[in-house]
Write a protein that holds these residues in place. Structure first.
Motif, short mmCIF file in Angstrom:
data_model
loop_
_atom_site.label_atom_id
_atom_site.label_comp_id
_atom_site.label_asym_id
_atom_site.label_seq_id
_atom_site.Cartn_x
_atom_site.Cartn_y
_atom_site.Cartn_z
N GLU A 198 0.82 -1.20 0.00
CA GLU A 198 0.00 0.00 0.00
C GLU A 198 0.86 1.26 0.00
O GLU A 198 0.66 2.17 -0.80
CB GLU A 198 -0.88 -0.03 1.25
N LYS A 199 1.85 1.26 0.88
CA LYS A 199 2.70 2.44 1.01
C LYS A 199 3.45 2.75 -0.30
O LYS A 199 3.62 3.90 -0.68
CB LYS A 199 3.70 2.23 2.14
N ASN A 200 3.87 1.70 -0.98
CA ASN A 200 4.64 1.91 -2.21
C ASN A 200 3.76 1.95 -3.46
O ASN A 200 4.27 2.01 -4.58
CB ASN A 200 5.73 0.84 -2.33
N GLN A 201 2.44 1.87 -3.24
CA GLN A 201 1.45 1.98 -4.31
C GLN A 201 1.72 1.05 -5.49
O GLN A 201 1.84 1.47 -6.64
CB GLN A 201 1.39 3.43 -4.80
N VAL A 202 1.83 -0.23 -5.13
CA VAL A 202 2.08 -1.24 -6.16
C VAL A 202 0.84 -2.12 -6.29
O VAL A 202 0.09 -2.29 -5.33
CB VAL A 202 3.28 -2.13 -5.75
N ASP A 203 0.62 -2.65 -7.49
CA ASP A 203 -0.51 -3.56 -7.69
C ASP A 203 -0.04 -5.00 -7.62
O ASP A 203 0.94 -5.36 -8.24
CB ASP A 203 -1.13 -3.35 -9.08
N ILE A 204 -0.79 -5.79 -6.86
CA ILE A 204 -0.53 -7.23 -6.85
C ILE A 204 -1.72 -7.89 -7.53
O ILE A 204 -2.85 -7.78 -7.05
CB ILE A 204 -0.40 -7.78 -5.39
N PRO A 205 -1.50 -8.58 -8.66
CA PRO A 205 -2.62 -9.20 -9.38
C PRO A 205 -3.39 -10.21 -8.51
O PRO A 205 -2.81 -10.83 -7.62
CB PRO A 205 -1.93 -9.92 -10.55
N ARG A 206 -4.69 -10.32 -8.78
CA ARG A 206 -5.55 -11.29 -8.05
C ARG A 206 -6.26 -12.15 -9.08
O ARG A 206 -6.30 -11.85 -10.25
CB ARG A 206 -6.61 -10.54 -7.23
N ASN A 207 -6.87 -13.23 -8.58
CA ASN A 207 -7.71 -14.12 -9.41
C ASN A 207 -7.01 -14.69 -10.64
O ASN A 207 -7.62 -14.87 -11.68
CB ASN A 207 -8.96 -13.37 -9.90
N ILE A 208 -5.75 -14.97 -10.50
CA ILE A 208 -5.02 -15.44 -11.67
C ILE A 208 -5.29 -16.91 -11.98
O ILE A 208 -4.98 -17.38 -13.06
CB ILE A 208 -3.50 -15.22 -11.53
N CYS A 209 -5.88 -17.64 -11.02
CA CYS A 209 -6.15 -19.06 -11.26
C CYS A 209 -7.62 -19.31 -11.55
O CYS A 209 -8.09 -20.46 -11.57
CB CYS A 209 -5.72 -19.90 -10.06
N ALA A 210 -8.36 -18.23 -11.79
CA ALA A 210 -9.82 -18.34 -11.90
C ALA A 210 -10.28 -19.32 -12.98
O ALA A 210 -11.25 -20.06 -12.77
CB ALA A 210 -10.41 -16.95 -12.16
N ASN A 211 -9.60 -19.36 -14.11
CA ASN A 211 -10.13 -20.18 -15.21
C ASN A 211 -9.32 -21.44 -15.51
O ASN A 211 -9.36 -21.95 -16.63
CB ASN A 211 -10.23 -19.32 -16.48
N LEU A 212 -8.64 -21.93 -14.52
CA LEU A 212 -7.78 -23.10 -14.81
C LEU A 212 -8.56 -24.41 -14.72
O LEU A 212 -9.55 -24.52 -13.98
CB LEU A 212 -6.61 -23.12 -13.83
N THR A 213 -8.09 -25.41 -15.46
CA THR A 213 -8.73 -26.73 -15.44
C THR A 213 -8.12 -27.59 -14.33
O THR A 213 -7.06 -27.26 -13.80
CB THR A 213 -8.47 -27.46 -16.78
N ASP A 214 -8.78 -28.70 -14.02
CA ASP A 214 -8.26 -29.64 -13.01
C ASP A 214 -6.85 -30.08 -13.37
O ASP A 214 -5.98 -30.19 -12.52
CB ASP A 214 -9.15 -30.89 -12.93
N GLU A 215 -6.68 -30.34 -14.64
CA GLU A 215 -5.38 -30.81 -15.11
C GLU A 215 -4.28 -29.78 -14.83
O GLU A 215 -3.17 -30.11 -14.41
CB GLU A 215 -5.47 -31.01 -16.62
N GLN A 216 -4.64 -28.50 -15.06
CA GLN A 216 -3.65 -27.44 -14.82
C GLN A 216 -3.33 -27.29 -13.33
O GLN A 216 -2.17 -27.12 -12.96
CB GLN A 216 -4.16 -26.12 -15.41
#
Ligand code: NAD
Ligand code: ZN
Length: 357
Positions: free
Chosen positions: A300-318
């Motif tokens: 927050e202090k350094n105003q950086v973005d950390i991506p979220r929900n990056i595994c939302a569309n993955l398959t079981d195999e992945q």
């Protein structure tokens, strides 16, 4: 008790402008007419730093593509190209972030070891010393400048060539070289160091050796990311030493959950080490409550973005593939959770963790 007898970097030089001594440092390491090979991060192509590389005679500068983390196929192709063109070389010098430094270590080893670098992914599989190698970081945090590994993505796994032959013969720590790194990148790579400290200091492998370096590195990270209100030269100086100390700390202990999980992410999704560690660490309150709280404050202090929900569309195999890659990292899990780690971390729990990222 069998104590680890670990191999360290041969020579270290630290200071603003130390890069200017590279020519002089290389001189006694030149073998007849065999060239020095400079693997320079492609970011520096056409930039001032590239012009300062002391290439002479048959020396060659290769601007290495670090868009993706180093692959075994890339290492093999550089090494075979060099063997074809020169037969032998005097040394390989890596100039850049962790990726360019790891490439230099791996290419050095593949100049003398037969087969593919993929054959040596693991612990103590490398048979022969490589050619002379030097590392010059232009980003601070990974600790790749001091470590006994070079992390590579191979056809089957993402795993380092961990060996006593892997550490550099020489490193040049010149904080001036990190001055213009982009804010986000500098944060992600800096947090790699912060996470090394937390994982080492809370791990079951901890001892006074690791602790002394880990505590110092953590203090330096805090001075830079928590106490300071803006970035200055002193921040570059401090973070470069934090990276070194953090690397020394994990050299005699180990990293932990964030690294084990982020290896899976980068294997499957190609997410780079620094940002991948941040994405994972952001969700690890249950393992590292205080560290994660402070991490969120720094984000927050350094105003950086950390991506979220990056595994939302993955398959079981992945998911399964990521879990496989992660669970191979046994020493990391053991350091984090103790000898009985397999009772605490199973495929189900790890799947839930990946789903949260
Ligand atoms: P990086 O080397 O992948 O570089 C990230 C980006 O920053 C690249 O686009 C690069 O071109 C750019 N860059 C580098 N220096 C710059 C500068 N001064 N100014 C502007 N841009 C610059 O990033 P990293 O976080 O340093 O390294 C990550 C890599 O290190 C991964 O491949 C990871 O696997 C490896 N690693 C190795 C170890 C080890 O012990 N060997 C430890 C941790 C991570
Ligand atoms: Zn790391």
């Amino acid at each position: 008790m069998n104590f680890r007898n670990f191999k360290m970097v041969g020579y270290v030089i630290y200071g603003r402008g130390a890069f200017n001594q590279l020519d002089e440092i290389l001189l006694p390491n030149r073998k007849g007419g065999a060239p020095m090979i400079f693997l320079v991060d492609h970011f520096f192509e056409g930039k001032e730093l590239a012009k300062r590389v002391p290439a002479k005679g048959k020396d060659k500068i290769i601007f290495v593509d670090v868009t993706y983390e180093p692959k075994t196929s890339y290492v093999d192709s550089i090494a075979s190209q060099l063997k074809e063109e020169f037969g032998s070389v005097s040394g390989v010098i890596g100039i850049g972030g962790g990726s360019a430094m790891d490439l230099a270590k791996a290419v050095s080893l593949m100049m003398t070891n037969p087969g593919s670098s993929a054959d040596y992914q693991g612990w103590d599989l490398v048979k022969c010393p490589g050619v002379y190698k030097a590392g010059i970081p232009t980003l601070s945090g990974t600790g790749a400048e001091v470590s006994r590994t070079t992390v590579l993505t191979g056809p089957e796994k993402k795993l380092g060539m961990n060996s006593d032959f892997t550490p550099f013969d020489q490193i040049i720590l010149d904080p001036e070289l990190t001055a213009n790194a982009p804010v986000n990148q500098r944060f992600y790579t800096g947090m790699d160091c912060y996470i090394h400290c937390i994982e080492s200091l809370t791990g079951t492998y901890l001892n006074e050796f690791s602790k002394s370096y880990g505590e110092k590195a953590l203090q330096l990270c805090r001075e830079v990311y928590v106490n300071k209100d803006s970035w200055d030269e002193e921040s570059d100086d401090k973070l470069m030493m934090a990276s070194y100390d953090g690397g020394m700390s994990i050299a005699y202990s180990q990293v932990g959950v964030a690294h084990a999980v982020s290896y899976g992410l980068s294997y499957l999704l190609g997410i780079k080490h620094g940002i991948g560690n941040c994405i994972v660490f952001n969700q690890l309150e249950e393992f590292y409550p205080e560290g994660v709280r402070e991490f969120k404050y720094m984000v927050e202090k350094n105003q950086v973005d950390i991506p979220r929900n990056i595994c939302a569309n993955l398959t079981d195999e992945q998911f399964d593939k990521m879990i496989d890659v992660s669970l191979v990292m046994k020493p990391l899990w053991e350091n984090a959770l103790g000898k009985d780690w397999e009772k605490l971390m199973n495929r189900d729990r790890l799947r839930k963790l990946y789903e949260r990222l």
